[in-house]
Design a protein around this motif. Structure first.
Motif, mmCIF file in Angstrom:
data_model
loop_
_atom_site.group_PDB
_atom_site.id
_atom_site.type_symbol
_atom_site.label_atom_id
_atom_site.label_comp_id
_atom_site.label_asym_id
_atom_site.label_seq_id
_atom_site.Cartn_x
_atom_site.Cartn_y
_atom_site.Cartn_z
ATOM 1 N N HIS A 1 0.841 -1.195 0.000
ATOM 2 C CA HIS A 1 0.000 0.000 0.000
ATOM 3 C C HIS A 1 0.877 1.247 0.000
ATOM 4 C CE1 HIS A 1 -2.965 2.975 1.393
ATOM 5 N NE2 HIS A 1 -3.873 2.146 0.928
ATOM 6 N N PRO A 2 0.501 2.306 -0.740
ATOM 7 C CA PRO A 2 1.312 3.540 -0.760
ATOM 8 C C PRO A 2 1.569 4.066 0.641
ATOM 9 C CG PRO A 2 -0.422 3.637 -2.415
ATOM 10 C CD PRO A 2 -0.701 2.406 -1.603
ATOM 11 N N LYS A 3 2.803 4.485 0.877
ATOM 12 C CA LYS A 3 3.205 4.980 2.193
ATOM 13 C C LYS A 3 3.624 6.440 2.101
ATOM 14 C CE LYS A 3 4.894 0.332 3.224
ATOM 15 N NZ LYS A 3 6.101 -0.512 3.443
ATOM 16 N N ILE A 4 3.555 7.111 3.224
ATOM 17 C CA ILE A 4 3.933 8.521 3.275
ATOM 18 C C ILE A 4 5.460 8.623 3.291
ATOM 19 C CG2 ILE A 4 3.802 10.655 4.614
ATOM 20 C CD1 ILE A 4 1.151 9.633 5.752
ATOM 21 N N PRO A 5 6.074 9.399 2.386
ATOM 22 C CA PRO A 5 7.535 9.531 2.373
ATOM 23 C C PRO A 5 8.029 10.316 3.581
ATOM 24 C CG PRO A 5 6.538 11.035 0.788
ATOM 25 C CD PRO A 5 5.423 10.168 1.304
ATOM 26 N N HIS A 6 9.348 10.292 3.788
ATOM 27 C CA HIS A 6 9.939 11.001 4.925
ATOM 28 C C HIS A 6 9.839 12.517 4.754
ATOM 29 C CE1 HIS A 6 12.592 7.183 5.285
ATOM 30 N NE2 HIS A 6 11.536 7.081 6.062
ATOM 31 N N HIS A 7 9.914 12.989 3.525
ATOM 32 C CA HIS A 7 9.818 14.419 3.229
ATOM 33 C C HIS A 7 9.166 14.568 1.851
ATOM 34 C CE1 HIS A 7 13.921 13.161 1.759
ATOM 35 N NE2 HIS A 7 13.434 13.688 0.657
ATOM 36 N N PRO A 8 8.736 15.765 1.482
ATOM 37 C CA PRO A 8 8.094 15.945 0.175
ATOM 38 C C PRO A 8 8.967 15.425 -0.957
ATOM 39 C CG PRO A 8 7.795 17.903 1.513
ATOM 40 C CD PRO A 8 8.741 17.019 2.278
ATOM 41 N N LEU B 1 8.087 3.044 0.111
ATOM 42 C CA LEU B 1 7.015 3.830 -0.466
ATOM 43 C C LEU B 1 5.770 3.041 -0.849
ATOM 44 C CD1 LEU B 1 9.035 6.196 -2.843
ATOM 45 C CD2 LEU B 1 8.062 6.751 -0.609
ATOM 46 N N GLY B 2 5.889 1.705 -0.960
ATOM 47 C CA GLY B 2 4.772 0.948 -1.483
ATOM 48 C C GLY B 2 4.579 1.267 -2.959
ATOM 49 N N HIS C 1 16.545 10.342 -1.862
ATOM 50 C CA HIS C 1 16.134 11.692 -1.458
ATOM 51 C C HIS C 1 15.116 12.259 -2.443
ATOM 52 C CE1 HIS C 1 16.513 15.762 0.208
ATOM 53 N NE2 HIS C 1 16.532 16.174 -1.047
ATOM 54 N N LEU C 2 15.372 12.110 -3.735
ATOM 55 C CA LEU C 2 14.458 12.628 -4.746
ATOM 56 C C LEU C 2 13.090 11.954 -4.661
ATOM 57 C CD1 LEU C 2 17.000 12.840 -7.696
ATOM 58 C CD2 LEU C 2 15.806 14.781 -6.668
ATOM 59 N N LEU C 3 13.077 10.710 -4.206
ATOM 60 C CA LEU C 3 11.823 9.967 -4.057
ATOM 61 C C LEU C 3 11.158 10.216 -2.705
ATOM 62 C CD1 LEU C 3 13.023 6.638 -5.684
ATOM 63 C CD2 LEU C 3 11.174 8.090 -6.552
ATOM 64 N N HIS D 1 17.879 8.349 3.309
ATOM 65 C CA HIS D 1 18.618 7.082 3.276
ATOM 66 C C HIS D 1 19.101 6.639 4.656
ATOM 67 C CE1 HIS D 1 22.959 8.476 3.590
ATOM 68 N NE2 HIS D 1 22.337 9.626 3.438
ATOM 69 N N LYS D 2 19.190 7.573 5.605
ATOM 70 C CA LYS D 2 19.587 7.204 6.965
ATOM 71 C C LYS D 2 18.406 6.680 7.785
ATOM 72 C CE LYS D 2 23.405 10.527 7.181
ATOM 73 N NZ LYS D 2 23.974 11.699 7.900
ATOM 74 N N GLU D 3 17.213 7.065 7.379
ATOM 75 C CA GLU D 3 16.006 6.649 8.100
ATOM 76 C C GLU D 3 15.364 5.396 7.507
ATOM 77 O OE1 GLU D 3 14.899 7.996 10.908
ATOM 78 O OE2 GLU D 3 16.588 9.397 10.900
ATOM 79 N N LEU D 4 15.656 5.114 6.251
ATOM 80 C CA LEU D 4 15.083 3.939 5.595
ATOM 81 C C LEU D 4 15.889 2.706 6.007
ATOM 82 C CD1 LEU D 4 12.938 2.938 3.542
ATOM 83 C CD2 LEU D 4 14.715 3.137 1.785
#
Length: 463
Positions: free
Chosen positions: A45-52, A165-166, A430-432, A436-439
């Motif tokens: 399922h689509p997930k909310i990214p860390h930032h826009p 991101l799903g 980052h662009l997505l 990368h430190k939180e994933l």
């Protein structure tokens, strides 16, 4: 009349009931909280990214084998001037570029005549000429390109993105690898390793099978109706879930459950996405699709990549054949350009016209580059070079018409704007919209990530 004994008994009952009632009240509260929690969502399922996010999906154009920067996107006039002279090793000679160079578009980005179609999109390309990696053998370098590690089995970048991101379409795979190689790491390049199996890529065809002839196994059932298949699958899934409950640590079982459900849904969706008969002849011509055309196979892959991204697939990898020309480089690079250049140009134009390039990140490149010298007397060949090479990005929030970094004047190694593969991975995430430190994913007592303990976002390439 109530006797004292009856009254005491009643009081005892009341107190006992009250005591138990406190527990009941607590249980009711917990149940209420549990019922208030949203329904558990499926893993894709689509997930909310860390930032826009600047990009919502990724297309990776994988040029397997290592294209030469000196023949494509990094002009080396000094190398041309010293052609034929002894290199660092006296047994080798410096090799000039075999194609003319021109400044393209409003940006004036240098692109060689080898890539006529990509050159038309120079103002959309963000060329990374300071790329470097850790090893110059195909298999480990390809594994590092795809997974961040050449020494250990790790989840592929596509699997990490899907995990983070799903995907937008639950009836299609979230990560697809078109015609991947059977060697040089094989399935590890799109695998999920210790991530749950549902995040692994779906391979369609392979490098030896033209995409036109590729089939997804068991996508049709000639004996059972749709309703009968559903009843059969319900029985199988009941047994699978029972096994999963008995072995909660085995994520492979959950992966099987999800893959069965996805396969069932794919029966209706996949044929529509893969049927390009509805595309206009002008569109097919644009991608270089046609019988006996050298670009037919790669053109079909690029067109399918656009159709899949348009249908909600999160990550698509398009794989080309081998750019590994230690000799006969002119003939070999000409053949690879004839196969890929027109389709890539068409893909960029198509995405742009549909308004999709802004939120689709396109990445082009191989696992490493090639040396500025050769042992061939004909000066028609180049060997592996992991110390300095070129990749490019387009769309998805990157600066167009921009060249970041460079190698030394002859092209041996990156000297400015150095970008390691870990940095590239960090930048793509980052662009997505992913940090990368939180994933991370906890496995074997530690938190793992795509970039391990490395990686810096290359801010200079962001628009």
């Amino acid at each position: 009349m109530v006797t004292p004994l009856q009254a005491m008994s009643s009081r005892r009952q009341i107190l006992q009931s009250a005591t138990c009632g406190i527990g009941y009240l607590a249980l009711m509260g917990l149940c209420k909280d549990a019922l208030a929690v949203d329904e558990v969502k499926p893993p894709l399922h689509p997930k909310i990214p860390h930032h826009p996010a600047r990009a919502k999906q990724l297309i990776f154009l994988h040029m397997r084998g290592g294209p030469s920067a000196m023949e494509t996107f990094e002009r080396k006039p000094e190398l041309d001037a010293q052609a034929g002279k002894a290199a660092k090793s006296k047994s080798r000679k410096l090799t000039p570029s075999h194609w003319k160079w021109r400044q393209r578009g409003e940006s004036g980005l240098w692109v060689s005549d080898l890539f006529h179609h990509q050159a038309q999109h120079a103002d959309d390309l963000c060329v990374l000429s300071g790329m470097h990696t850790d090893i110059s053998n195909h298999t480990p370098a390809m594994l590092q390109l795809h997974t961040g590690s050449f020494a250990f089995t790790r989840p592929s970048m596509g699997a990490w993105i899907l995990y983070g991101l799903g995907t937008e379409n639950q009836d299609l795979p979230g990560f697809v690898s078109l015609c991947p190689p059977l060697i040089n790491g094989g399935a590890k390049n799109y695998g999920s390793a210790f991530l749950p199996a549902i995040y692994q890529g779906t391979a369609i065809g392979d490098i030896k099978t033209p995409i036109q002839d590729a089939e997804i196994g068991n996508i049709k059932n000639g004996r059972l109706s749709h309703q009968q298949q559903r009843r059969q699958l319900d029985l199988i899934q009941a047994m699978n879930r029972s096994t999963s409950t008995a072995h909660p640590a085995d994520s492979q079982i959950d992966g099987v459950i999800e893959s069965f459900e996805l396969a069932f849904r794919m029966q209706a969706e996949v044929p529509t996405v893969f049927d390009i008969s509805g595309e206009t002849q002008s569109m097919l011509d644009r991608y270089g699709i046609g019988e006996k055309k050298p670009s037919d196979n790669f053109g079909r892959q690029c067109l399918l990549a656009r159709r899949m991204i348009e249908s909600g697939v999160r990550v698509v990898e398009v794989c080309d054949e081998f750019w590994d020309q230690h000799n006969n480089l002119v003939k070999g690079h000409e053949a690879r350009a004839a196969a890929t250049d027109q389709p890539i140009g068409a893909l960029l134009a198509d995405l742009k016209e549909r308004g999709m390039l802004d939120d689709t990140l396109v990445v082009w490149g191989g696992e490493f580059g090639r040396t500025p010298d050769t042992a061939q007397k004909t000066l028609d060949g180049r060997d592996h070079n992991a110390k300095g090479y070129t990749m490019w990005l387009a769309g998805g929030g990157v600066r167009g018409g921009f060249q970041h970094g460079k190698t030394d004047e002859l092209g041996y190694e990156a000297v400015e704007g150095r970008v390691h593969l870990h940095d590239l991975h960090a930048t793509i995430l980052h662009l997505l919209g992913l940090d990368h430190k939180e994933l991370t994913y906890r496995y074997a007592g530690r938190d793992f990530r795509l970039t391990d303990v490395h990686g810096v976002v290359v801010d200079e390439v962001l628009s």
